[in-house]
Motif scaffolding. Structure first.
Motif, PDB file in Angstrom:
ATOM      1  N   LEU A 141       0.856  -1.148  -0.002  1.00  0.00           N
ATOM      2  CA  LEU A 141       0.058   0.120  -0.058  1.00  0.00           C
ATOM      3  C   LEU A 141       0.944   1.182  -0.096  1.00  0.00           C
ATOM      4  N   MET A 142       2.024   1.396   0.628  1.00  0.00           N
ATOM      5  CA  MET A 142       2.843   2.379   1.034  1.00  0.00           C
ATOM      6  C   MET A 142       4.400   2.051   0.811  1.00  0.00           C
ATOM      7  N   ASP A 143       4.969   3.050   0.213  1.00  0.00           N
ATOM      8  CA  ASP A 143       6.572   2.966   0.367  1.00  0.00           C
ATOM      9  C   ASP A 143       6.762   3.773   1.413  1.00  0.00           C
ATOM     10  N   ALA A 388     -11.481  17.388  -3.618  1.00  0.00           N
ATOM     11  CA  ALA A 388     -12.174  16.332  -4.212  1.00  0.00           C
ATOM     12  C   ALA A 388     -11.977  14.827  -4.011  1.00  0.00           C
ATOM     13  N   THR A 389     -13.095  14.162  -4.233  1.00  0.00           N
ATOM     14  CA  THR A 389     -12.997  12.804  -3.874  1.00  0.00           C
ATOM     15  C   THR A 389     -11.995  12.177  -4.414  1.00  0.00           C
ATOM     16  N   ARG A 390     -11.139  11.345  -3.898  1.00  0.00           N
ATOM     17  CA  ARG A 390     -10.136  10.552  -4.639  1.00  0.00           C
ATOM     18  C   ARG A 390     -10.930   9.203  -5.113  1.00  0.00           C
ATOM     19  N   THR A 391     -11.192   9.366  -6.326  1.00  0.00           N
ATOM     20  CA  THR A 391     -12.063   8.065  -6.976  1.00  0.00           C
ATOM     21  C   THR A 391     -11.148   6.620  -6.849  1.00  0.00           C
ATOM     22  N   TYR A 392     -10.102   6.771  -7.368  1.00  0.00           N
ATOM     23  CA  TYR A 392      -9.282   5.605  -7.444  1.00  0.00           C
ATOM     24  C   TYR A 392      -7.910   5.994  -7.195  1.00  0.00           C
ATOM     25  N   VAL A 393      -7.160   5.147  -6.470  1.00  0.00           N
ATOM     26  CA  VAL A 393      -5.677   5.375  -6.156  1.00  0.00           C
ATOM     27  C   VAL A 393      -4.999   3.952  -6.571  1.00  0.00           C
ATOM     28  N   PHE A 394      -3.772   4.168  -7.413  1.00  0.00           N
ATOM     29  CA  PHE A 394      -2.924   3.038  -7.797  1.00  0.00           C
ATOM     30  C   PHE A 394      -1.728   3.039  -7.122  1.00  0.00           C
ATOM     31  N   LYS A 395      -1.173   1.925  -6.733  1.00  0.00           N
ATOM     32  CA  LYS A 395       0.115   1.964  -6.399  1.00  0.00           C
ATOM     33  C   LYS A 395       0.675   0.662  -7.335  1.00  0.00           C
ATOM     34  N   GLY A 396       2.110   1.191  -7.874  1.00  0.00           N
ATOM     35  CA  GLY A 396       2.706   0.210  -8.862  1.00  0.00           C
ATOM     36  C   GLY A 396       1.814  -0.443  -9.970  1.00  0.00           C
ATOM     37  N   GLY A 397       0.719   0.306 -10.272  1.00  0.00           N
ATOM     38  CA  GLY A 397      -0.010  -0.372 -11.111  1.00  0.00           C
ATOM     39  C   GLY A 397      -1.236  -0.990 -10.706  1.00  0.00           C
ATOM     40  N   VAL A 398      -1.274  -1.277  -9.323  1.00  0.00           N
ATOM     41  CA  VAL A 398      -2.472  -2.046  -8.796  1.00  0.00           C
ATOM     42  C   VAL A 398      -3.479  -0.992  -8.032  1.00  0.00           C
ATOM     43  N   LEU A 399      -4.789  -1.224  -8.346  1.00  0.00           N
ATOM     44  CA  LEU A 399      -5.784  -0.159  -7.819  1.00  0.00           C
ATOM     45  C   LEU A 399      -5.699  -0.705  -6.286  1.00  0.00           C
ATOM     46  N   VAL A 400      -5.326   0.123  -5.240  1.00  0.00           N
ATOM     47  CA  VAL A 400      -5.420  -0.077  -3.919  1.00  0.00           C
ATOM     48  C   VAL A 400      -6.534   0.513  -3.217  1.00  0.00           C
ATOM     49  N   ALA A 401      -7.118   1.569  -3.806  1.00  0.00           N
ATOM     50  CA  ALA A 401      -8.166   2.037  -3.237  1.00  0.00           C
ATOM     51  C   ALA A 401      -9.149   2.825  -4.105  1.00  0.00           C
ATOM     52  N   ARG A 402     -10.291   2.702  -3.719  1.00  0.00           N
ATOM     53  CA  ARG A 402     -11.475   3.404  -4.561  1.00  0.00           C
ATOM     54  C   ARG A 402     -12.471   4.108  -3.738  1.00  0.00           C
ATOM     55  N   ASN A 403     -13.110   5.094  -4.337  1.00  0.00           N
ATOM     56  CA  ASN A 403     -14.377   5.774  -3.718  1.00  0.00           C
ATOM     57  C   ASN A 403     -15.315   5.956  -4.610  1.00  0.00           C
ATOM     58  N   THR A 404     -16.282   5.113  -4.623  1.00  0.00           N
ATOM     59  CA  THR A 404     -17.453   5.376  -5.810  1.00  0.00           C
ATOM     60  C   THR A 404     -18.730   5.211  -4.907  1.00  0.00           C
ATOM     61  N   GLU A 405     -19.609   6.175  -5.405  1.00  0.00           N
ATOM     62  CA  GLU A 405     -20.649   5.771  -4.806  1.00  0.00           C
ATOM     63  C   GLU A 405     -20.880   5.957  -3.304  1.00  0.00           C
TER      64      GLU A 405
END
Ligand SMILES: [Zn+2]
Length: 440
Positions: A141-143, A388-405
């Protein structure tokens, strides 16, 4: 499998773009990318930025506000006293759990890289050990860089120096210091030299708490800069807070800036804590107590922000969201001109990457790491204005967080888990510890 992010807005590029992510990196940025077998995500014109970096956070103290005494004066010194009592009661397991919870909040807010301070003042160094474990355990998740931080100073007691050295031996990435907290000016100067000696011997970087006070006579930043130049540490030193600079006279500040530039120091303000803790001995007018961000930037000196604290003895609020210190910084620092706002995000992205020496792999460019945050906004100013909402977060190309609806989710153990953002509530009765997940 590759992934294509469709219809992205990207800083300084006109129109909408597709981004192909392959092997954890940005493989291609183009319009109308083809790839029928790829997974696709339609961003619908949302803004894509490199994910945020927090240059200064205390993961050991998160969620401890009120765990022992409350900081009633709001001063830095009372915070340090309260923390001194609090840290004695924290088990390694609790430190790891608290830090882990905070990391999930931070990731969901778009941060995937940070530098934390680990207090070296407990004789068994369990705080350092716990945060080194967190550094390894949360790599997905985090460096994380860990700074060995002598909260009590290096020379205030016989145990302090050996414990700092031991923490570095255990694997901390950076050597910390807090010269304004030493007993005398002379001890403060000595502590700077000692910290650099340890860093030099162990090939580490230096990451100090420097001049975190309203006292205009607190001038350890010049000592740090001079030591940086003498030892050839240019580009490897950061100075956190430097709030005394707010109160220096302009002639001295002018001289100091030349030195900072020569030393290639990065200054790390922590606007949330600074505005709360500084100015406490003023009547009116009250100083803001944040270092000179705008003027430093105009002079070509690198500045990057930290969140510093999340609900702890120094700062009772905070969500681990780097857009909050940024929002505060542009207000306190009179950085609301159009161009100031357009480039403000550099303070939590590119400037931080430069300080950490990772610029070559950081940014929304082909070949760079796919560490990205997708914001529900069309440009930086709109993003900052509406947080603004952080809708998607990627780390190293992997979707690690999302905030939808309205549902906030973080990927843990390979699957998405809803994050309720209730603080990990910890209570203490008569020295006995009770721990539970917060149910408010
Ligand atoms: Zn700090």
């Amino acid at each position: 499998m590759d992934m294509i992010l469709r219809n992205a807005r990207i800083h300084s590029r006109e129109g909408l773009w597709d981004i192909r992510i392959s092997d954890g990196r940005i493989a291609k940025i183009s319009k109308g990318l083809r790839g029928t077998h790829d997974e696709t995500l339609d961003l619908k014109g949302r803004l894509v930025m490199p994910s945020f970096i927090d240059m200064h956070v205390h993961l050991d103290s998160v969620f401890t506000s009120g765990y022992s005494e409350l900081n009633t004066s709001g001063t830095l010194l009372e915070g340090i006293t309260v923390w001194g009592d609090t840290r004695r009661k924290l088990t390694s397991d609790l430190i790891r759990r608290k830090a882990g919870e905070a990391l999930k909040w931070m990731v969901s807010n778009g941060t995937t890289r940070l530098r934390t301070h680990a207090d070296t003042s407990e004789p068994d160094l369990r705080i350092v050990k716990a945060l080194l474990d967190v550094r390894e355990g949360f790599r997905h998740l985090m460096d994380i860089e860990v700074t060995a931080f002598p909260q009590d100073g290096i020379l205030t007691a016989d145990r302090c120096l050996p414990q700092l050295e031991k923490a570095v031996e255990m694997g901390a990435d950076n050597v910390g210091l807090i010269p304004h907290n030493e007993y005398t000016r002379e001890d403060g100067v000595r502590s700077v030299k000692i910290a650099f000696e340890i860093a030099e011997e162990n090939d580490k970087k230096v990451d100090g708490h420097i001049d975190e006070t309203d006292d205009p006579h607190s001038r350890f930043l010049e000592v740090v800069a001079a030591e940086t130049i003498r030892r050839g540490f240019q580009g490897r030193v950061t100075a956190g807070h430097t709030t005394a600079m707010h109160s220096y006279d302009n002639a001295y500040a002018f001289k100091l800036f030349q030195l900072l530039k020569k030393a290639q120091l990065t200054i790390v303000p922590n606007p949330l804590t600074n505005i709360h803790v500084q100015g406490r001995f003023d009547t009116y007018p009250k100083r803001r107590g944040m270092t000179r961000v705008k003027e430093l930037l105009e002079s070509g000196i690198n500045v990057a922000l930290g969140h510093d604290c999340i609900m702890d003895p120094w700062y009772p609020l905070g969500m681990g969201d780097m857009m909050q210190p940024l929002f505060m910084a542009v207000h306190i620092g009179h950085m609301m001109g159009h161009q100031d706002l357009v480039t403000a995000f550099d303070l939590i992205t590119h400037n931080s990457a430069k300080a950490l020496g990772v610029s070559d792999q950081y940014g929304v460019e082909e070949g760079k790491l796919a560490d990205l945050v997708v914001l529900d906004a069309r440009n930086e100013i709109e993003a900052l204005a509406k947080q603004a909402t952080r809708t998607y977060v990627f780390k190293g190309g992997v979707l690690v967080a999302r905030n939808t609806e309205g549902v906030r989710e973080v990927r843990t153990n390979g699957r998405f888990e809803e994050l309720d953002c209730l603080p990990l509530e910890i209570t203490s009765k008569g020295g006995e510890k009770e721990e539970k997940m917060g149910q408010i």
